[in-house]
Motif scaffolding. Structure first.
Motif, PDB file in Angstrom:
ATOM      1  N   GLY A  47      -8.764 -10.018 -43.477  1.00 14.05           N
ATOM      2  CA  GLY A  47      -7.458 -10.522 -43.043  1.00 14.05           C
ATOM      3  C   GLY A  47      -6.486  -9.447 -42.635  1.00 14.05           C
ATOM      4  O   GLY A  47      -5.263  -9.637 -42.728  1.00 14.05           O
ATOM      5  N   ALA A  48      -6.973  -8.290 -42.155  1.00 13.21           N
ATOM      6  CA  ALA A  48      -6.070  -7.243 -41.674  1.00 13.21           C
ATOM      7  C   ALA A  48      -5.237  -7.774 -40.514  1.00 13.21           C
ATOM      8  O   ALA A  48      -5.709  -8.593 -39.713  1.00 13.21           O
ATOM      9  N   ASP A  49      -4.019  -7.293 -40.423  1.00 15.17           N
ATOM     10  CA  ASP A  49      -3.162  -7.725 -39.315  1.00 15.17           C
ATOM     11  C   ASP A  49      -3.635  -7.150 -37.992  1.00 15.17           C
ATOM     12  O   ASP A  49      -3.546  -7.808 -36.952  1.00 15.17           O
ATOM     13  N   VAL A  50      -4.126  -5.906 -38.040  1.00 12.01           N
ATOM     14  CA  VAL A  50      -4.573  -5.229 -36.818  1.00 12.01           C
ATOM     15  C   VAL A  50      -5.832  -4.434 -37.113  1.00 12.01           C
ATOM     16  O   VAL A  50      -5.914  -3.734 -38.129  1.00 12.01           O
ATOM     17  N   LEU A  51      -6.807  -4.549 -36.221  1.00 14.92           N
ATOM     18  CA  LEU A  51      -7.953  -3.652 -36.227  1.00 14.92           C
ATOM     19  C   LEU A  51      -7.874  -2.818 -34.956  1.00 14.92           C
ATOM     20  O   LEU A  51      -7.794  -3.366 -33.853  1.00 14.92           O
TER      21      LEU A  51
END
Length: 517
Positions: A47-51
């Motif tokens: 659930g990272a906001d940005v990869l």
């Protein structure tokens, strides 16, 4: 320069806890500047906001574990948008199927990612992160540890804010970056070495941004002494009375019309041999410049005159950077601090002041005050500190700004070793310099009344020739950074306002020159 982190070698060790725990920003000084964190241990983040996926030019390779549906969407988007991995290219994709991050950012790294370009990529990432993006994962398997450190450093530099005068300041960036690389321990160590540089830049920005009413000589001296307290730096502040007793009449004279009299700040870091003469950095610290009786009459020219102390701020930050990296060299930072105001006791055009070395100077123009205070600063470095080489830096002349604009600072010297080391430092840091001639210009600062006068034509050369007089036979280089110290809007690694120009240039120059001796 292929060895693009020369001077930041991993063999250096930090004296603070930064090297041990940089991923928590454990350095106490950072807490006033950044709410961001960098972690250098591989861990899966759901659930990272940005990869973020750095992509070399023509080298897009997607991880095998990603779903076929996601890879197809990415491949189609890359073709549609013409994304080729060229340096600076950026592509965002949202809500990919069966993906563990909310958005994917592809960032082009080009064919060869040098330090400054890596820092710009970091600044781009920081500028695109909103307050709703708190968790960032960077797949850095194709980056070396120094490149990862430089990207993280660029993120830090762009995330700085000067908001102490805002009644309701906007929330500062608050995100955590998880770096997944080939050698995470080396990346962690390389990033730790950028932290004292970043701290020096932040302090320089703070000092330069501080308005003249609050940032007068004594206040800046105390601010600097507090900033270096946790470093292995000896700070000495000379009072107005001591400045006068030392015979520094030019420095004292510039402030004599203000209620805030001149001070002299001296920072000494000893990383070399005990008997080794220091390399001296001398920075103009005119904390506000009205022009004196040669009053600045344009509102646009006077409103930013708190930035006239940017040279001194750069010296303070550079000494901090060198001490924090435990550079193997002895360095002295000399910052003459003045407050150029008008009153019944202020210098008048045509007055004569006597400098520390006994030179009598006709003050033809009270708005050419920077070279007056630098003259005594250079004398102090040469005579009192016995410096083996001197670099001075100043927002000195409008002539320089008209000649070179904001992309280059001007340098003046007759010493090839100093010039070469400065040019290499400028290329490495993208704080570019351009050499202008010192001669012939014979008689350019001659005075019928005194030994020399403080103006001449052409203006940038007159300022340089004036300062050269006080360096005498000590190897010396002058940096005129007029128009380089302030960014009217955010760009690259710099937010709007003071940008800390000179901190990295000077610290790299010291290491370059010391290594070449």
């Amino acid at each position: 320069m292929k060895n693009w982190l020369k001077g930041l070698t991993l063999s250096l060790a930090l004296s603070s806890a930064a090297l041990a725990t940089p991923d928590a920003h454990a350095v106490d000084q950072f807490t006033d500047y950044l709410k961001t964190q960098h972690h250098f241990a591989h861990q899966h983040i759901d659930g990272a906001d940005v990869l973020v996926l750095p992509v070399a030019e023509g080298g897009l390779v997607l991880p095998q574990k990603w779903s076929d549906a996601a890879k197809q969407i990415i491949t189609d988007a890359v073709a549609l948008e013409g994304f080729e991995g060229k340096q600076g290219q950026f592509l965002e994709l949202l809500a990919l199927p069966e993906f563990y991050a909310k958005r994917l950012w592809l960032v082009g790294t080009g064919t060869e990612l040098e330090r400054a370009a890596a820092e710009r990529i970091g600044a781009t990432l920081a500028s695109k992160l909103s307050d709703k993006m708190n968790t960032v994962v960077v797949h850095g398997k194709d980056l070396n540890p120094n490149q990862i450190a430089a990207i993280a450093h660029g993120m830090d530099l762009r995330s700085y804010r000067f908001d102490r005068y805002k009644s309701e300041p906007a929330a500062r960036p608050e995100y955590t970056v998880h770096w997944h690389g080939r050698d995470e321990a080396a990346a962690k160590a390389a990033y730790a070495l950028t932290q004292p540089v970043a701290h020096g830049i932040f302090v320089a920005r703070d000092i330069t941004n501080l308005p003249g009413g609050d940032g007068y000589p004594k206040a800046i001296a105390e601010m600097a002494a507090e900033a270096v307290a946790n470093y292995d730096i000896k700070a000495t502040v000379y009072s107005p009375e001591q400045v006068k007793e030392l015979g520094m009449g030019a420095l004292y004279g510039v402030s004599q019309g203000s209620q805030h009299k001149a001070h002299l700040l001296v920072l000494e870091y000893q990383g070399g041999a005990a008997n080794e003469a220091p390399i001296a950095l001398v920075g103009k610290g005119n904390t506000f410049d009205t022009g004196g009786y040669n009053l600045k009459t344009s509102g646009s020219s006077i409103v930013r005159m708190q930035t006239d102390k940017a040279g001194g701020a750069a010296v303070i930050g550079a000494v901090m950077a060198l001490a924090g990296q435990q550079a193997k060299v002895n360095v002295a930072g000399v910052v003459p601090l003045s407050h150029n105001l008008i009153s019944g006791t202020a210098l008048l055009p045509g007055d004569v002041v006597v400098t520390g070395d006994g030179t009598r100077v006709e003050v033809v123009n009270t708005d050419a005050e920077g070279r007056l205070i630098l003259a005594d600063g250079i004398w102090f470095a040469r005579d009192q500190l016995k410096a083996r080489a001197i670099a001075d830096i100043a927002t000195l002349t409008g002539s320089k700004a008209r000649a070179l604009g904001t992309d280059y600072a001007a340098i003046f010297s007759e010493h090839d070793a100093l010039i070469g080391a400065m040019q290499a430092a400028g290329e490495l840091t993208e704080e570019q310099v351009w050499q202008l001639p010192l001669g012939p210009y014979d008689g350019i600062i001659d005075s019928w009344l005194a030994d020399v006068q403080n103006v001449g034509s052409p203006g940038a050369q007159a300022g340089a020739r004036f300062l050269q007089h006080f360096a005498k036979d000590t190897p010396w280089i002058h940096i005129d950074m007029a128009a380089n110290a302030y960014s009217t809007s955010a760009k690259g690694i710099h937010p709007a306002g003071a940008n800390g120009y000179g901190v990295r240039l000077l610290s790299e120059w010291v290491k370059n020159y010391s290594d070449a001796e």
